[in-house]
Design a protein around this motif. Structure first.
Motif, PDB file in Angstrom:
ATOM      1  N   ARG A   1       0.818  -1.219   0.000  1.00  0.00           N
ATOM      2  CA  ARG A   1       0.000   0.000   0.000  1.00  0.00           C
ATOM      3  C   ARG A   1       0.851   1.268   0.000  1.00  0.00           C
ATOM      4  O   ARG A   1       0.430   2.306  -0.503  1.00  0.00           O
ATOM      5  N   LEU A   2       2.037   1.210   0.610  1.00  0.00           N
ATOM      6  CA  LEU A   2       2.884   2.398   0.696  1.00  0.00           C
ATOM      7  C   LEU A   2       3.710   2.502  -0.588  1.00  0.00           C
ATOM      8  O   LEU A   2       4.912   2.224  -0.621  1.00  0.00           O
ATOM      9  N   THR A   3       3.042   2.944  -1.632  1.00  0.00           N
ATOM     10  CA  THR A   3       3.635   2.896  -2.974  1.00  0.00           C
ATOM     11  C   THR A   3       4.742   3.922  -3.188  1.00  0.00           C
ATOM     12  O   THR A   3       5.497   3.821  -4.154  1.00  0.00           O
ATOM     13  N   HIS A   4       4.850   4.923  -2.312  1.00  0.00           N
ATOM     14  CA  HIS A   4       5.848   5.969  -2.527  1.00  0.00           C
ATOM     15  C   HIS A   4       7.118   5.775  -1.671  1.00  0.00           C
ATOM     16  O   HIS A   4       7.952   6.673  -1.602  1.00  0.00           O
TER      17      HIS A   4
ATOM     18  N   PHE B   1      -1.226   6.186   3.338  1.00  0.00           N
ATOM     19  CA  PHE B   1      -2.058   5.334   2.492  1.00  0.00           C
ATOM     20  C   PHE B   1      -2.762   6.152   1.414  1.00  0.00           C
ATOM     21  O   PHE B   1      -3.002   5.677   0.323  1.00  0.00           O
ATOM     22  N   TRP B   2      -3.125   7.375   1.784  1.00  0.00           N
ATOM     23  CA  TRP B   2      -3.955   8.188   0.904  1.00  0.00           C
ATOM     24  C   TRP B   2      -3.135   9.295   0.249  1.00  0.00           C
ATOM     25  O   TRP B   2      -2.245   9.870   0.854  1.00  0.00           O
ATOM     26  N   GLU B   3      -3.494   9.592  -0.967  1.00  0.00           N
ATOM     27  CA  GLU B   3      -2.873  10.695  -1.693  1.00  0.00           C
ATOM     28  C   GLU B   3      -3.422  12.002  -1.141  1.00  0.00           C
ATOM     29  O   GLU B   3      -4.639  12.195  -1.071  1.00  0.00           O
ATOM     30  N   ALA B   4      -2.539  12.887  -0.714  1.00  0.00           N
ATOM     31  CA  ALA B   4      -2.982  14.167  -0.152  1.00  0.00           C
ATOM     32  C   ALA B   4      -3.554  15.058  -1.249  1.00  0.00           C
ATOM     33  O   ALA B   4      -2.999  15.156  -2.348  1.00  0.00           O
ATOM     34  N   ASP B   5      -4.668  15.697  -0.948  1.00  0.00           N
ATOM     35  CA  ASP B   5      -5.286  16.651  -1.857  1.00  0.00           C
ATOM     36  C   ASP B   5      -4.683  18.029  -1.587  1.00  0.00           C
ATOM     37  O   ASP B   5      -5.118  18.754  -0.706  1.00  0.00           O
ATOM     38  N   CYS B   6      -3.674  18.375  -2.354  1.00  0.00           N
ATOM     39  CA  CYS B   6      -2.939  19.621  -2.112  1.00  0.00           C
ATOM     40  C   CYS B   6      -3.696  20.861  -2.577  1.00  0.00           C
ATOM     41  O   CYS B   6      -3.253  21.986  -2.317  1.00  0.00           O
ATOM     42  N   SER B   7      -4.835  20.672  -3.237  1.00  0.00           N
ATOM     43  CA  SER B   7      -5.633  21.836  -3.618  1.00  0.00           C
ATOM     44  C   SER B   7      -6.147  22.581  -2.395  1.00  0.00           C
ATOM     45  O   SER B   7      -6.497  23.764  -2.476  1.00  0.00           O
ATOM     46  N   CYS B   8      -6.190  21.899  -1.257  1.00  0.00           N
ATOM     47  CA  CYS B   8      -6.653  22.569  -0.038  1.00  0.00           C
ATOM     48  C   CYS B   8      -5.717  23.707   0.365  1.00  0.00           C
ATOM     49  O   CYS B   8      -6.138  24.658   1.044  1.00  0.00           O
ATOM     50  N   MET B   9      -4.461  23.646  -0.053  1.00  0.00           N
ATOM     51  CA  MET B   9      -3.530  24.722   0.280  1.00  0.00           C
ATOM     52  C   MET B   9      -3.909  26.009  -0.456  1.00  0.00           C
ATOM     53  O   MET B   9      -3.803  27.109   0.092  1.00  0.00           O
ATOM     54  N   THR B  10      -4.369  25.873  -1.695  1.00  0.00           N
ATOM     55  CA  THR B  10      -4.840  27.039  -2.448  1.00  0.00           C
ATOM     56  C   THR B  10      -6.078  27.628  -1.782  1.00  0.00           C
ATOM     57  O   THR B  10      -6.226  28.853  -1.686  1.00  0.00           O
TER      58      THR B  10
ATOM     59  N   LEU C   1     -14.300  23.235   3.241  1.00  0.00           N
ATOM     60  CA  LEU C   1     -13.743  22.364   2.209  1.00  0.00           C
ATOM     61  C   LEU C   1     -13.582  20.980   2.807  1.00  0.00           C
ATOM     62  O   LEU C   1     -13.039  20.828   3.912  1.00  0.00           O
ATOM     63  N   LEU C   2     -14.065  19.964   2.077  1.00  0.00           N
ATOM     64  CA  LEU C   2     -13.904  18.572   2.484  1.00  0.00           C
ATOM     65  C   LEU C   2     -12.909  17.900   1.557  1.00  0.00           C
ATOM     66  O   LEU C   2     -12.996  18.045   0.340  1.00  0.00           O
ATOM     67  N   VAL C   3     -11.958  17.151   2.144  1.00  0.00           N
ATOM     68  CA  VAL C   3     -10.984  16.410   1.339  1.00  0.00           C
ATOM     69  C   VAL C   3     -10.826  15.013   1.922  1.00  0.00           C
ATOM     70  O   VAL C   3     -11.092  14.783   3.108  1.00  0.00           O
ATOM     71  N   ASP C   4     -10.385  14.066   1.085  1.00  0.00           N
ATOM     72  CA  ASP C   4     -10.127  12.705   1.558  1.00  0.00           C
ATOM     73  C   ASP C   4      -8.900  12.645   2.456  1.00  0.00           C
ATOM     74  O   ASP C   4      -8.832  11.858   3.388  1.00  0.00           O
ATOM     75  N   TRP C   5      -7.908  13.446   2.119  1.00  0.00           N
ATOM     76  CA  TRP C   5      -6.664  13.469   2.898  1.00  0.00           C
ATOM     77  C   TRP C   5      -5.960  14.792   2.614  1.00  0.00           C
ATOM     78  O   TRP C   5      -6.175  15.399   1.563  1.00  0.00           O
ATOM     79  N   ALA C   6      -5.160  15.247   3.563  1.00  0.00           N
ATOM     80  CA  ALA C   6      -4.496  16.546   3.415  1.00  0.00           C
ATOM     81  C   ALA C   6      -3.026  16.429   3.810  1.00  0.00           C
ATOM     82  O   ALA C   6      -2.652  15.555   4.603  1.00  0.00           O
ATOM     83  N   PRO C   7      -2.178  17.331   3.281  1.00  0.00           N
ATOM     84  CA  PRO C   7      -0.777  17.381   3.716  1.00  0.00           C
ATOM     85  C   PRO C   7      -0.712  18.053   5.096  1.00  0.00           C
ATOM     86  O   PRO C   7      -0.561  19.275   5.203  1.00  0.00           O
ATOM     87  N   GLN C   8      -0.845  17.262   6.146  1.00  0.00           N
ATOM     88  CA  GLN C   8      -1.170  17.802   7.462  1.00  0.00           C
ATOM     89  C   GLN C   8      -0.155  18.809   7.997  1.00  0.00           C
ATOM     90  O   GLN C   8      -0.548  19.864   8.501  1.00  0.00           O
ATOM     91  N   GLU C   9       1.135  18.497   7.911  1.00  0.00           N
ATOM     92  CA  GLU C   9       2.120  19.445   8.452  1.00  0.00           C
ATOM     93  C   GLU C   9       2.016  20.802   7.763  1.00  0.00           C
ATOM     94  O   GLU C   9       2.147  21.845   8.415  1.00  0.00           O
TER      95      GLU C   9
END
Length: 472
Positions: free
Chosen positions: A46-49, A268-277, A349-357
């Motif tokens: 699962r940790l593909t990166h 596990f999840w791809e962060a939705d970086c659009s939340c930063m905008t 804004l709702l996202v599946d995952w976010a770049p938390q730091e």
């Protein structure tokens, strides 16, 4: 004959456990030490990166071991943990013993040290059998670890197991150093299980197995938990290395690029970086960031009460809602009703995952509504962001009590989830009590940054750990 150090790191199979140990692996590799990071197969797939992280560190070797789980096992959320533990203990444990023996006898670069998550304590005993140095790692605070050591006293005094009809606000007296602080509702959630529950037995036996190790590593820092570290845990271990917050220490030693690579590698999840905008468009310090980590499950009623409370507080909010975070939901059934989404369009804004730091550090983020996992708390401290705690299981219950009553850089709404409480607590965090909470947070955030700077306690403790690993 002197042997080049080669460390094998074995995390417990959970994203919250893997991430800090990956940080430790990167720090050891930066010092030139060879590290084999061993995940169970299901997580490794699962940790593909992960390979992106190994590109930064040529001495990092990523390996996996069979876990006996089906290929489509979801691994998360929390209700799948018993299956994972059962499979790891029946399948992985004997395979690890064989693998460690093989790796210890390799003519080129044999394993010279094992660092194992405390829940994987079998690795400590197997390493000792082979004459390999064994170090235990704990990814939760010293306060929680100490509570596990006090289990016999808690049973003797009738505090555990906690039953549904018990007085949850009764003060707990069986944990020296925490007298008058903890209530039954603040004890780790595993204490609410029957004494013969397999997970209870595993979690409560492992602290004592931890003492078989030659040393203990904790993802905390001296100035945050010094009384428990010095007066309670120090007598139980020959050496304790406090090297947290590990994310901040990694940034201090390697820079932002490596930390970002690690964060994406361990998710596990791809962060939705659009939340930063979206955050860029919000007023300074206005946004409530909401995330309950990788494993928490909500009921639909809890989801709706949280949503109404957030709507009624009148502030913009960014909410991470994983697809598997609502019990019984399938497809899009867990999503918020259209009328509520329409009522907050433009300010949520709702996202599946976010770049938390990155979210926590953004100037528009003013508060963090969290499940109170230890990684989340440390990341919030580093960002200097006040916390509203909604703890659910494990160490989160003790964490929340310490945040609100000892460290005082946040508030807590344990064992409750109604819209009026959510609204009231957010307003207290963001407005009514903000000055006093921020005073505490500013002080502790400074201590955290100081400890990971050169000559700081965590920085120098890591140097001592590296030196000790090299001397083996």
């Amino acid at each position: 004959m002197n042997r080049e150090p080669h460390v094998l790191i074995l995390p417990f199979p959970s994203q919250g456990h893997i991430k800090p140990l990956l940080s430790l692996a990167a720090l050891l590799c930066q010092a030139g030490i060879h590290v084999t990071f061993l995940n169970i197969d299901s997580y490794h797939r699962r940790l593909t990166h992960l390979q992106a992280l190994s590109a930064h560190f040529p001495t990092l070797h990523l390996e996996s071991i069979n876990d006996g789980l089906p290929a489509d096992h979801p691994l998360s959320p929390i209700n799948r943990v018993p299956e994972i533990v059962s499979s790891v203990m029946s399948v992985t444990k004997p395979l690890f013993r064989e693998l460690l023996g093989d790796l210890s006898r390799k003519p080129e670069r044999p394993i010279t040290c094992v660092i194992a998550d405390g829940i994987m304590s079998f690795a400590i005993d197997f390493a000792k059998e082979l004459g390999i140095r064994a170090i235990s790692f704990r990814g939760f605070p010293a306060a929680c670890l100490w509570s596990f050591f006090c289990i016999p006293k808690l049973i003797e005094e009738g505090h555990i197991p906690i039953r549904g009809e018990d007085d949850m606000d009764r003060i707990v007296t069986g944990i020296p150093g925490m007298e008058g602080l903890l209530r039954r509702r603040d004890l780790p959630s595993i204490f609410r299980q029957p004494l013969d529950d397999p997970i209870y037995k595993l979690m409560t036996e492992d602290p004592h197995a931890t003492t078989h190790a030659s040393a203990l590593i904790l993802n905390t820092f001296d100035d945050l938990e010094s009384p428990i570290l010095s007066h309670r845990l120090a007598p139980l271990f020959s050496k304790i290395y406090t090297i947290g917050p590990l994310g901040a220490l990694l940034r201090s030693r390697t820079g932002d690029d490596v930390l970002r690579s690690l964060s994406s590698s361990s998710n596990f999840w791809e962060a939705d970086c659009s939340c930063m905008t979206w955050l860029d468009s919000q007023p300074l310090g206005s946004v409530v960031y909401v995330s309950f980590g990788t494993s928490v499950i909500m009921t639909r009623d809890q989801l709706m009460e949280l949503w109404h409370g957030l709507v009624n507080c009148g502030r913009p909010f960014l909410w991470v809602i994983r697809r598997d975070s609502v019990a019984g939901a399938e497809g899009d059934e867990h999503m918020i009703p259209v009328e509520l989404q329409e009522g907050t369009k433009g300010r949520c804004l709702l996202v599946d995952w976010a770049p938390q730091e990155d979210v926590l550090a953004h100037p528009s983020t003013g508060g963090f509504l969290t499940h109170c996992g230890w990684n989340a708390i440390l990341e919030s401290i580093v960002a200097g962001l006040p916390i509203l705690c909604w703890p659910q299981y494990g160490d989160q219950l003790i964490n929340g009590r310490f945040v609100s009553e000892v460290w005082r850089f946040g508030l807590e709404m344990k064992d409750t989830c109604d819209r009026s409480t959510v609204e009231m607590m957010i307003k207290a965090l963001m407005e009514d009590r903000r000055a006093e909470i921020m005073a505490s947070m500013d002080r502790i955030a400074k201590l955290a940054h100081d400890c990971v700077d050169k000559s700081g306690s965590s920085y120098t403790n890591l140097d001592k750990l590296i030196e000790d690993i090299r001397e083996v």
